[in-house]
Write a protein that holds these residues in place. Structure first.
Motif, short mmCIF file in Angstrom:
data_model
loop_
_atom_site.label_atom_id
_atom_site.label_comp_id
_atom_site.label_asym_id
_atom_site.label_seq_id
_atom_site.Cartn_x
_atom_site.Cartn_y
_atom_site.Cartn_z
N ILE A 68 13.54 -12.00 -17.29
CA ILE A 68 12.74 -11.49 -18.40
C ILE A 68 11.73 -12.56 -18.85
O ILE A 68 10.57 -12.26 -19.11
N VAL A 69 12.16 -13.80 -18.90
CA VAL A 69 11.27 -14.90 -19.31
C VAL A 69 10.14 -15.03 -18.29
O VAL A 69 8.96 -15.11 -18.68
N ILE A 70 10.45 -15.04 -17.01
CA ILE A 70 9.43 -15.17 -15.97
C ILE A 70 8.44 -14.00 -16.04
O ILE A 70 7.23 -14.19 -15.97
N LYS A 71 8.96 -12.79 -16.21
CA LYS A 71 8.10 -11.60 -16.31
C LYS A 71 7.14 -11.74 -17.49
O LYS A 71 5.95 -11.43 -17.37
N THR A 72 7.63 -12.24 -18.61
CA THR A 72 6.79 -12.45 -19.80
C THR A 72 5.74 -13.51 -19.53
O THR A 72 4.57 -13.33 -19.88
N TYR A 73 6.15 -14.62 -18.94
CA TYR A 73 5.19 -15.68 -18.61
C TYR A 73 4.08 -15.16 -17.69
O TYR A 73 2.91 -15.48 -17.88
N LYS A 74 4.45 -14.36 -16.70
CA LYS A 74 3.45 -13.82 -15.77
C LYS A 74 2.50 -12.87 -16.50
O LYS A 74 1.30 -12.88 -16.26
N ALA A 75 3.04 -12.08 -17.42
CA ALA A 75 2.21 -11.16 -18.20
C ALA A 75 1.23 -11.93 -19.09
O ALA A 75 0.16 -11.44 -19.42
N GLN A 76 1.60 -13.16 -19.45
CA GLN A 76 0.74 -14.01 -20.27
C GLN A 76 -0.26 -14.79 -19.42
O GLN A 76 -1.01 -15.60 -19.94
N GLY A 77 -0.24 -14.56 -18.10
CA GLY A 77 -1.22 -15.19 -17.22
C GLY A 77 -0.73 -16.37 -16.42
O GLY A 77 -1.49 -16.98 -15.68
N LYS A 78 0.53 -16.72 -16.55
CA LYS A 78 1.07 -17.84 -15.76
C LYS A 78 1.13 -17.42 -14.30
O LYS A 78 1.56 -16.32 -13.97
N LYS A 79 0.69 -18.30 -13.42
CA LYS A 79 0.67 -18.03 -11.98
C LYS A 79 1.77 -18.83 -11.29
O LYS A 79 1.96 -20.02 -11.58
N TYR A 80 2.45 -18.18 -10.38
CA TYR A 80 3.50 -18.82 -9.59
C TYR A 80 3.34 -18.43 -8.12
O TYR A 80 2.99 -17.29 -7.83
N THR A 81 3.65 -19.36 -7.23
CA THR A 81 3.85 -18.96 -5.84
C THR A 81 5.25 -18.33 -5.82
O THR A 81 6.04 -18.56 -6.75
N PRO A 82 5.59 -17.56 -4.82
CA PRO A 82 6.95 -16.99 -4.78
C PRO A 82 8.04 -18.07 -4.88
O PRO A 82 9.05 -17.87 -5.55
N GLU A 83 7.81 -19.20 -4.23
CA GLU A 83 8.80 -20.28 -4.26
C GLU A 83 8.91 -20.88 -5.66
O GLU A 83 10.00 -21.16 -6.15
N GLN A 84 7.75 -21.10 -6.31
CA GLN A 84 7.75 -21.64 -7.67
C GLN A 84 8.44 -20.68 -8.64
O GLN A 84 9.20 -21.10 -9.51
N GLU A 85 8.15 -19.41 -8.48
CA GLU A 85 8.75 -18.41 -9.36
C GLU A 85 10.27 -18.43 -9.25
O GLU A 85 10.98 -18.45 -10.25
N GLU A 86 10.76 -18.45 -8.03
CA GLU A 86 12.22 -18.44 -7.82
C GLU A 86 12.85 -19.72 -8.35
O GLU A 86 13.89 -19.68 -9.02
#
Length: 135
Positions: A68-86
């Motif tokens: 949920i935190v990651i999903k919120t961060y992404k909605a706020q414009g934070k960019k992750y590679t798949p590896e960074q996200e995991e």
């Protein structure tokens, strides 16, 4: 209230909390807010995570909180590679799990009293912020 007082509560947390290695490796910091119930006998129950670094977490199993935190961060414009996200998700989840572990390990608290003169203890909700900050 924590039987020995606020200062001793902070000492207990600082002594017992362990910064998860994955969070350190990923450079992830954060503030976890834990909500729990202090029962009439001072025991702690109903431990849940309600917030991580400004992101409200609805009542979901704690294993779903980091997603949920990651999903919120992404909605706020934070960019992750798949590896960074995991890796970031694992780091956040490790911090949440550690906050819950330390909360579960605390000794009994002093219960609140509906009427101190009649010594009628009552159940009380309490929110505890736990900060993970890299030195």
């Amino acid at each position: 209230m924590y039987k020995e007082g606020q200062e001793e509560l902070m000492k207990y947390i600082n002594k017992n909390i362990k910064y998860p290695a994955i969070a350190q490796q990923q450079g992830v910091q954060g503030r976890v807010i834990i909500k729990f119930t202090i029962e009439k006998d001072g025991s702690i129950t109903d431990i849940t995570t309600i917030r991580f670094s400004g992101v409200d977490i609805p009542e979901v199993p704690s294993s779903e909180a980091a997603a949920i935190v990651i999903k919120t961060y992404k909605a706020q414009g934070k960019k992750y590679t798949p590896e960074q996200e995991e890796a970031t998700k694992q780091a956040i989840q490790a911090m949440i799990d550690e906050a819950i572990r330390v909360t579960k390990s605390m000794p009994k608290w002093e219960p609140a009293y509906r009427d101190k003169e009649k010594k009628q203890p009552c159940r009380t909700k309490f929110c505890l912020p736990l900060v993970f900050r890299l030195g």
